[in-house]
Design a protein around this motif. Structure first.
Motif, PDB file in Angstrom:
ATOM      1  N   LEU A  16     -30.210  20.215 -43.629  1.00  0.00           N
ATOM      2  CA  LEU A  16     -28.908  19.921 -44.108  1.00  0.00           C
ATOM      3  C   LEU A  16     -28.640  20.099 -45.732  1.00  0.00           C
ATOM      4  N   ARG A  17     -30.329  20.047 -46.470  1.00  0.00           N
ATOM      5  CA  ARG A  17     -29.943  20.345 -47.764  1.00  0.00           C
ATOM      6  C   ARG A  17     -29.637  22.254 -47.626  1.00  0.00           C
ATOM      7  N   ILE A  18     -30.125  22.820 -46.768  1.00  0.00           N
ATOM      8  CA  ILE A  18     -30.499  24.353 -46.980  1.00  0.00           C
ATOM      9  C   ILE A  18     -28.985  25.014 -46.221  1.00  0.00           C
ATOM     10  N   GLY A  19     -27.833  24.338 -45.318  1.00  0.00           N
ATOM     11  CA  GLY A  19     -27.220  24.467 -44.459  1.00  0.00           C
ATOM     12  C   GLY A  19     -27.655  25.011 -43.022  1.00  0.00           C
ATOM     13  N   LEU A  20     -28.374  24.908 -42.368  1.00  0.00           N
ATOM     14  CA  LEU A  20     -28.973  25.732 -41.564  1.00  0.00           C
ATOM     15  C   LEU A  20     -28.520  24.572 -40.308  1.00  0.00           C
ATOM     16  N   THR A  21     -27.805  24.922 -39.030  1.00  0.00           N
ATOM     17  CA  THR A  21     -27.534  24.150 -38.252  1.00  0.00           C
ATOM     18  C   THR A  21     -27.886  24.526 -36.476  1.00  0.00           C
ATOM     19  N   ASP A  22     -29.381  25.552 -36.759  1.00  0.00           N
ATOM     20  CA  ASP A  22     -30.203  26.099 -35.754  1.00  0.00           C
ATOM     21  C   ASP A  22     -31.100  25.569 -35.601  1.00  0.00           C
ATOM     22  N   THR A  23     -32.218  26.037 -35.138  1.00  0.00           N
ATOM     23  CA  THR A  23     -33.455  25.969 -34.944  1.00  0.00           C
ATOM     24  C   THR A  23     -34.137  26.416 -34.585  1.00  0.00           C
ATOM     25  N   LEU A  24     -33.273  28.211 -35.454  1.00  0.00           N
ATOM     26  CA  LEU A  24     -34.227  29.500 -35.204  1.00  0.00           C
ATOM     27  C   LEU A  24     -35.268  28.815 -36.600  1.00  0.00           C
TER      28      LEU A  24
END
Length: 119
Positions: A16-24
């Motif tokens: 959430l803090r670094i803006g990732l929404t996928d699982t890569l």
């Protein structure tokens, strides 16, 4: 951290803090989380009493350090960089910065002696 739910919560918060929404990047982030967990355990175990898990009250330290480590990927070893009008400066990732939050979990059979600690 023995509890995989806690690890999953930390992973979700870091993403959430670094803006990732996928699982890569999950494998990389879990590796960073495990590394920081080991560093925190080493820090709080300096007094000889062995704690096996990081107290949940200091998971904020793990989140903060993981985000800093993730943001430095590709720029390890640099103190600063710049391109055009954009510049970046990185601080050294040092757990002594978090001493106020971590020292309360260090069990000591001896009174504290003044001086330097190395982590």
């Amino acid at each position: 951290m023995a509890d995989s739910d806690t690890n999953a919560d930390i992973l979700a918060s870091v993403k959430l803090r670094i803006g990732l929404t996928d699982t890569l990047q999950d494998d990389l982030l879990n590796d960073l989380i495990n590394d920081v967990n080991a560093r925190v355990l080493a820090y709080i175990n300096q007094d000889g009493v062995i704690n096996q898990t990081v107290p949940t009250a200091v998971t904020w330290v793990i989140k903060d350090v993981v985000v800093k480590m993730y943001n430095r990927i590709g720029d390890e070893g640099k103190a600063a960089s710049g391109e055009g009008n954009v510049s970046n400066t990185w601080e050294t990732i040092d757990l002594s910065k978090y001493a106020d939050g971590l020292d309360v979990y260090r069990d000591s059979s001896q009174s504290r002696r003044p001086g330097m600690r190395f982590v």
